[in-house]
Enzyme design. Structure first.
Site, PDB file in Angstrom:
ATOM      1  N   HIS A 100       0.961  -1.240   0.122  1.00  0.00           N
ATOM      2  CA  HIS A 100       0.116  -0.057   0.100  1.00  0.00           C
ATOM      3  C   HIS A 100       0.974   1.016   0.046  1.00  0.00           C
ATOM      4  O   HIS A 100       1.942   1.198   0.597  1.00  0.00           O
ATOM      5  CB  HIS A 100      -1.122   0.060   1.318  1.00  0.00           C
ATOM      6  CG  HIS A 100      -1.890   1.052   1.210  1.00  0.00           C
ATOM      7  ND1 HIS A 100      -1.735   2.286   1.285  1.00  0.00           N
ATOM      8  CD2 HIS A 100      -3.191   1.023   0.699  1.00  0.00           C
ATOM      9  CE1 HIS A 100      -2.838   3.157   1.474  1.00  0.00           C
ATOM     10  NE2 HIS A 100      -3.719   2.224   0.996  1.00  0.00           N
ATOM     11  N   GLU A 168      -3.846   1.865  -7.283  1.00  0.00           N
ATOM     12  CA  GLU A 168      -4.456   2.892  -6.541  1.00  0.00           C
ATOM     13  C   GLU A 168      -3.554   4.263  -6.695  1.00  0.00           C
ATOM     14  O   GLU A 168      -2.295   4.266  -6.168  1.00  0.00           O
ATOM     15  CB  GLU A 168      -4.061   2.555  -5.008  1.00  0.00           C
ATOM     16  CG  GLU A 168      -4.851   1.290  -4.333  1.00  0.00           C
ATOM     17  CD  GLU A 168      -5.362   1.654  -3.115  1.00  0.00           C
ATOM     18  OE1 GLU A 168      -6.446   1.639  -2.719  1.00  0.00           O
ATOM     19  OE2 GLU A 168      -4.388   1.452  -2.302  1.00  0.00           O
TER      20      GLU A 168
HETATM   21  P1  PGA Z   1      -9.774   5.966   0.385  1.00  0.00           P
HETATM   22  O1  PGA Z   1      -8.377   4.884   0.647  1.00  0.00           O
HETATM   23  O2  PGA Z   1     -10.935   5.055  -0.239  1.00  0.00           O
HETATM   24  O3  PGA Z   1      -9.843   6.804   1.647  1.00  0.00           O
HETATM   25  O4  PGA Z   1      -9.146   6.772  -0.581  1.00  0.00           O
HETATM   26  C1  PGA Z   1      -8.150   3.935  -0.150  1.00  0.00           C
HETATM   27  C2  PGA Z   1      -7.069   3.150   0.256  1.00  0.00           C
HETATM   28  O5  PGA Z   1      -5.978   3.908   0.512  1.00  0.00           O
HETATM   29  O6  PGA Z   1      -6.877   2.015  -0.092  1.00  0.00           O
END
Ligand code: PGA
Length: 257
Positions: A100, A168
């Protein structure tokens, strides 16, 4: 291309939030609600200390609702103060988030270390959710591809089928309650690149079967924009996964597509 069916997955990443009572209420509420929602897999990734109490309270394994860890160490055991190994959680969770951007940034996790964690997860039978994504739109393509290929180094054809990818873009992750998602079209383009890279490294069949999620400010108002795109197989949800009704609605909207 032949029509490929991949069951959507919605992953709740609670990050470092909730106390024990809050976690139990949220997990219980999700369990009850998703029992009536079909055609979607739901993965809850609570903070590590709440994994066992939640697993214990859910009693039976479900084919649809799973637990995940937010992180693991790559070694089985040893002098690593504060760490939790894949071996320790392997009977409690099925998935683990790896790489992440918050771990890459705050804990200086490198692609090499992330790769070690992916290997460790696969060795004990966990399904890694490997997160990749650019910090800004300028470095979009190259960084994402590097993270993807480095993260999957030494992952052979027999194991790659257990891997889930989460795209992401860091700039799209919510901050302090403010949502700032990418557009569905943008994400679909990026995920298409990921699928191409998987095809080059492995095969077309493996690329077609691979579940690739989007994460970044997903909420009930925008989930349909993502899930309706070809190639986006679900979402990794942070802030919105801490609100029971909102999260259940996201799961429902993802399933009815
Ligand atoms: P968010 O986070 O939905 O609050 O943008 C997603 C993540 O960091 O996995």
């Amino acid at each position: 291309m032949a029509y490929v069916h991949r069951t959507p997955i919605i992953v709740a990443n609670w990050k470092m939030n909730t106390n024990l009572p809050e976690a139990m209420i949220l997990a219980g509420g999700i369990k009850d609600a998703v029992a009536d929602i079909h055609g979607v897999k739901v993965v809850i990734c609570p903070p590590a200390p709440w994994i066992y109490p939640i697993a214990d309270s859910w009693h039976r394994a479900s084919k649809q609702l799973f637990l995940g860890a937010q992180n693991i160490h790559w070694e089985k055991e040893g002098p690593f103060t504060g760490e939790i190994s894949a071996w320790m959680v392997k009977n409690l969770v099925k998935y683990v988030i790896i790489g992440h951007s918050e771990r890459r940034f705050h804990f200086r996790e490198t692609d090499e270390l992330i790769n070690d964690k992916v290997i460790a997860a696969l060795e004990v039978g966990l399904r890694p959710i490997l997160c990749v994504g650019e910090w800004s739109k300028d470095d979009a393509k190259n960084l994402m591809t590097k993270q993807l290929l480095k993260g999957l180094e030494r992952v052979g054809e027999e194991k790659i089928k257990r891997v889930v990818i989460a795209y992401e873009p860091v700039w799209a992750i919510s901050k302090g309650g403010a949502f700032r998602a990418a557009t569905g079209e943008y994400v679909a383009e990026r995920i298409n690149i990921i699928r191409e890279k998987i095809k080059e490294k492995y095969s077309r069949d493996i690329a077609d079967d691979m579940t690739i999620l989007y994460g970044g400010s997903v909420n009930r108002a925008n989930i349909e924009e993502f899930i309706s795109q070809d190639g986006i197989d679900g979402a990794l949800v942070g802030a919105a996964s801490l609100k029971l009704r909102e999260f259940v609605e996201i799961c429902r909207l993802a399933s009815s597509n």
